[in-house]
Design a protein around this motif. Structure first.
Motif, PDB file in Angstrom:
ATOM      1  N   GLU A 139       0.641  -1.267  -0.255  1.00 39.83           N
ATOM      2  CA  GLU A 139       0.098   0.043   0.380  1.00 39.83           C
ATOM      3  C   GLU A 139       0.716   1.007   0.138  1.00 39.83           C
ATOM      4  O   GLU A 139       1.685   1.413   1.148  1.00 39.83           O
ATOM      5  CB  GLU A 139      -0.519  -0.123   1.037  1.00 39.83           C
ATOM      6  CG  GLU A 139      -1.768   1.022   1.516  1.00 39.83           C
ATOM      7  CD  GLU A 139      -2.732   1.289   0.001  1.00 39.83           C
ATOM      8  OE1 GLU A 139      -3.688   0.400  -0.358  1.00 39.83           O
ATOM      9  OE2 GLU A 139      -2.182   2.370  -0.303  1.00 39.83           O
ATOM     10  N   LYS A 140       0.962   1.946  -0.741  1.00 43.42           N
ATOM     11  CA  LYS A 140       2.242   2.985  -1.714  1.00 43.42           C
ATOM     12  C   LYS A 140       1.241   4.351  -0.959  1.00 43.42           C
ATOM     13  O   LYS A 140       1.732   5.173  -1.229  1.00 43.42           O
ATOM     14  CB  LYS A 140       2.530   3.360  -2.542  1.00 43.42           C
ATOM     15  CG  LYS A 140       3.152   1.657  -3.037  1.00 43.42           C
ATOM     16  CD  LYS A 140       4.042   1.347  -2.830  1.00 43.42           C
ATOM     17  CE  LYS A 140       5.316  -0.297  -2.939  1.00 43.42           C
ATOM     18  NZ  LYS A 140       6.447  -0.052  -2.528  1.00 43.42           N
ATOM     19  N   GLU A 141      -0.321   4.082  -0.695  1.00 43.76           N
ATOM     20  CA  GLU A 141      -0.680   6.027  -0.640  1.00 43.76           C
ATOM     21  C   GLU A 141      -1.427   6.074   0.538  1.00 43.76           C
ATOM     22  O   GLU A 141      -1.958   6.586   1.127  1.00 43.76           O
ATOM     23  CB  GLU A 141      -1.815   6.165  -1.668  1.00 43.76           C
ATOM     24  CG  GLU A 141      -1.014   6.257  -3.060  1.00 43.76           C
ATOM     25  CD  GLU A 141      -2.008   5.506  -4.404  1.00 43.76           C
ATOM     26  OE1 GLU A 141      -3.512   5.352  -3.747  1.00 43.76           O
ATOM     27  OE2 GLU A 141      -1.725   5.146  -5.556  1.00 43.76           O
ATOM     28  N   VAL A 169       4.656  -7.853   4.353  1.00 45.18           N
ATOM     29  CA  VAL A 169       4.346  -7.127   4.709  1.00 45.18           C
ATOM     30  C   VAL A 169       4.904  -6.181   3.586  1.00 45.18           C
ATOM     31  O   VAL A 169       6.877  -6.852   3.253  1.00 45.18           O
ATOM     32  CB  VAL A 169       4.113  -6.542   6.158  1.00 45.18           C
ATOM     33  CG1 VAL A 169       4.895  -4.773   6.306  1.00 45.18           C
ATOM     34  CG2 VAL A 169       3.024  -6.613   6.961  1.00 45.18           C
ATOM     35  N   ASN A 170       4.698  -4.875   2.547  1.00 42.84           N
ATOM     36  CA  ASN A 170       5.706  -4.630   2.504  1.00 42.84           C
ATOM     37  C   ASN A 170       6.358  -3.943   2.263  1.00 42.84           C
ATOM     38  O   ASN A 170       6.127  -2.790   3.183  1.00 42.84           O
ATOM     39  CB  ASN A 170       5.193  -4.094   0.375  1.00 42.84           C
ATOM     40  CG  ASN A 170       5.813  -3.394  -0.479  1.00 42.84           C
ATOM     41  OD1 ASN A 170       6.575  -2.834  -0.558  1.00 42.84           O
ATOM     42  ND2 ASN A 170       6.279  -4.968  -1.494  1.00 42.84           N
ATOM     43  N   ASP A 171       7.750  -3.479   2.478  1.00 40.12           N
ATOM     44  CA  ASP A 171       8.488  -2.551   2.450  1.00 40.12           C
ATOM     45  C   ASP A 171       8.901  -2.148   4.063  1.00 40.12           C
ATOM     46  O   ASP A 171      10.138  -1.544   4.256  1.00 40.12           O
ATOM     47  CB  ASP A 171       7.579  -0.736   2.107  1.00 40.12           C
ATOM     48  CG  ASP A 171       7.701  -0.768   0.991  1.00 40.12           C
ATOM     49  OD1 ASP A 171       8.959  -0.813   0.214  1.00 40.12           O
ATOM     50  OD2 ASP A 171       7.023   0.418   0.382  1.00 40.12           O
ATOM     51  N   ASP A 172       7.851  -2.110   4.744  1.00 42.16           N
ATOM     52  CA  ASP A 172       8.623  -1.435   6.348  1.00 42.16           C
ATOM     53  C   ASP A 172       8.054  -3.024   7.022  1.00 42.16           C
ATOM     54  O   ASP A 172       7.084  -2.831   7.931  1.00 42.16           O
ATOM     55  CB  ASP A 172       7.245  -1.083   6.433  1.00 42.16           C
ATOM     56  CG  ASP A 172       6.454   0.438   5.890  1.00 42.16           C
ATOM     57  OD1 ASP A 172       7.328   1.201   6.258  1.00 42.16           O
ATOM     58  OD2 ASP A 172       5.117   0.478   5.404  1.00 42.16           O
ATOM     59  N   ILE A 224      11.531  -7.062   0.268  1.00 35.86           N
ATOM     60  CA  ILE A 224      11.644  -5.479   0.041  1.00 35.86           C
ATOM     61  C   ILE A 224      12.136  -5.813  -1.475  1.00 35.86           C
ATOM     62  O   ILE A 224      12.225  -7.071  -2.193  1.00 35.86           O
ATOM     63  CB  ILE A 224      13.409  -5.582   0.948  1.00 35.86           C
ATOM     64  CG1 ILE A 224      13.908  -6.308   1.003  1.00 35.86           C
ATOM     65  CG2 ILE A 224      12.834  -5.236   2.318  1.00 35.86           C
ATOM     66  CD1 ILE A 224      15.604  -6.173   1.253  1.00 35.86           C
ATOM     67  N   GLY A 225      12.422  -4.832  -2.279  1.00 35.34           N
ATOM     68  CA  GLY A 225      13.012  -4.143  -3.012  1.00 35.34           C
ATOM     69  C   GLY A 225      14.243  -4.175  -3.410  1.00 35.34           C
ATOM     70  O   GLY A 225      14.396  -4.015  -2.313  1.00 35.34           O
ATOM     71  N   GLN A 226      14.717  -3.684  -4.278  1.00 38.54           N
ATOM     72  CA  GLN A 226      16.387  -3.487  -4.443  1.00 38.54           C
ATOM     73  C   GLN A 226      16.709  -2.199  -4.305  1.00 38.54           C
ATOM     74  O   GLN A 226      17.492  -1.128  -3.955  1.00 38.54           O
ATOM     75  CB  GLN A 226      16.903  -3.365  -5.940  1.00 38.54           C
ATOM     76  CG  GLN A 226      16.483  -4.725  -6.518  1.00 38.54           C
ATOM     77  CD  GLN A 226      17.653  -5.472  -6.171  1.00 38.54           C
ATOM     78  OE1 GLN A 226      18.277  -5.130  -5.848  1.00 38.54           O
ATOM     79  NE2 GLN A 226      17.332  -7.229  -6.245  1.00 38.54           N
ATOM     80  N   GLU A 227      16.175  -0.643  -3.862  1.00 41.80           N
ATOM     81  CA  GLU A 227      15.656   0.595  -2.836  1.00 41.80           C
ATOM     82  C   GLU A 227      15.397   0.603  -1.747  1.00 41.80           C
ATOM     83  O   GLU A 227      15.812   1.137  -1.666  1.00 41.80           O
ATOM     84  CB  GLU A 227      14.847   1.271  -3.924  1.00 41.80           C
ATOM     85  CG  GLU A 227      15.330   1.110  -5.716  1.00 41.80           C
ATOM     86  CD  GLU A 227      14.562   2.177  -6.227  1.00 41.80           C
ATOM     87  OE1 GLU A 227      12.996   2.348  -5.821  1.00 41.80           O
ATOM     88  OE2 GLU A 227      14.329   2.420  -7.916  1.00 41.80           O
ATOM     89  N   ASP A 228      14.935  -1.052  -1.055  1.00 37.60           N
ATOM     90  CA  ASP A 228      15.300  -0.211   0.563  1.00 37.60           C
ATOM     91  C   ASP A 228      16.514  -1.142   1.131  1.00 37.60           C
ATOM     92  O   ASP A 228      17.181  -0.705   0.523  1.00 37.60           O
ATOM     93  CB  ASP A 228      14.392  -1.616   0.664  1.00 37.60           C
ATOM     94  CG  ASP A 228      13.191  -1.447  -0.024  1.00 37.60           C
ATOM     95  OD1 ASP A 228      12.303  -0.039   0.849  1.00 37.60           O
ATOM     96  OD2 ASP A 228      12.546  -1.944  -0.702  1.00 37.60           O
ATOM     97  N   VAL A 229      16.748  -1.205   2.103  1.00 36.04           N
ATOM     98  CA  VAL A 229      17.712  -1.471   2.972  1.00 36.04           C
ATOM     99  C   VAL A 229      18.033  -2.081   2.854  1.00 36.04           C
ATOM    100  O   VAL A 229      17.117  -3.353   2.498  1.00 36.04           O
ATOM    101  CB  VAL A 229      17.328  -1.205   4.518  1.00 36.04           C
ATOM    102  CG1 VAL A 229      18.320  -1.671   5.016  1.00 36.04           C
ATOM    103  CG2 VAL A 229      16.761   0.356   5.182  1.00 36.04           C
TER     104      VAL A 229
HETATM  105 MG    MG Z   1      10.292  -1.576  -1.387  1.00 36.92          MG
END
Ligand code: MG
Ligand code: TZP
Length: 216
Positions: free
Chosen positions: A50-52, A78-81, A95-100
């Motif tokens: 959820e990006k928004e 959970v994505n990202d956090d 996580i993606g390549q642009e995360d920690v």
């Molecule tokens: Mg991400």
């Protein structure tokens, strides 16, 4: 009171479909309603993406989704956090390549499942060498769902992964009813979709249709 679904990390992705939320693509439904339908449809791994929303809004939705998935025996990622994943006792983090970087994140993530998005062989080899539990492979096709998505040779990259990477992989990016057979044909086993599933009029009906194409 909240409980993780699985004490052990593996097996993960031993399943056909990987559901991902995205309220902006859900035809007016909220993420809670979408997850309820995914569970009803028999999807066994669900990622909250959820990006928004603000962190507190995401936290509130994740708390409810953790209760629902724990009761249904569904893996919750959970994505990202990482703070969010830990706070609601999710089963994993993606996580993606642009995360920690995974190398650092894993020092903090305890026994959570960790998935890493990859777009080329070099990233896949690195994720595997660093001990990721699974990789995302994509985008398979063009997609409007994710902004600034890193390019990939899609089906060619998948074929390489199927032949060279031992940890589980989930294919993603622009997958739908019309092209999922071609992804399976190149070695796809677990398929992640956002718009095709969350945007469906009936998620259980859509999942039935997808499964009939996959032949299970
Ligand atoms: Mg991400
Ligand atoms: N990562 C690579 S492509 C993508 C993500 C999160 C978006 C997938 O959405 P859709 O609607 O299934 O193309």
């Amino acid at each position: 009171e909240l409980e993780r679904t699985f004490a052990l990390k593996r097996p993960v992705l031993d399943t056909d479909l990987y559901g991902i939320t995205g309220e902006a693509f859900s035809n007016g439904r909220d993420n809670i309603q979408v997850v309820a339908e995914m569970i009803k449809a028999g999807i066994k791994v669900i990622q909250y993406r959820e990006k928004e929303k603000s962190k507190i809004e995401k936290y509130q939705q994740c708390l409810e989704i953790r209760r629902m998935t724990a009761e249904a025996g569904v893996i919750f990622i959970v994505n990202d956090d990482l703070d969010l994943a830990l706070a609601v006792k999710a089963d994993g983090i993606h996580i993606g390549q642009e995360d920690v970087p995974y190398k650092e994140l894993k020092k903090l993530s305890g026994n959570l499942i960790v998935g890493v998005s990859t777009h080329n062989p070099q990233q896949a080899l690195q994720a595997e060498a660093e001990g990721a539990d699974y990789i995302g492979v994509g985008p398979m096709f063009a997609t409007n769902t994710k902004k600034n998505v890193e390019e990939s040779d899609g089906l060619e990259y998948l074929k390489w992964v199927a032949e060279n990477i031992k940890i589980p992989h989930v294919t993603i990016g622009g997958i739908n009813i019309s092209n999922i057979a071609s992804v399976k044909q190149r070695g796809g086993r677990c398929f992640a979709m956002i718009s095709e599933i969350v945007g469906a009029e009936s998620i259980p009906e859509k999942v039935k249709e997808i499964r009939s194409i996959l032949g299970d």
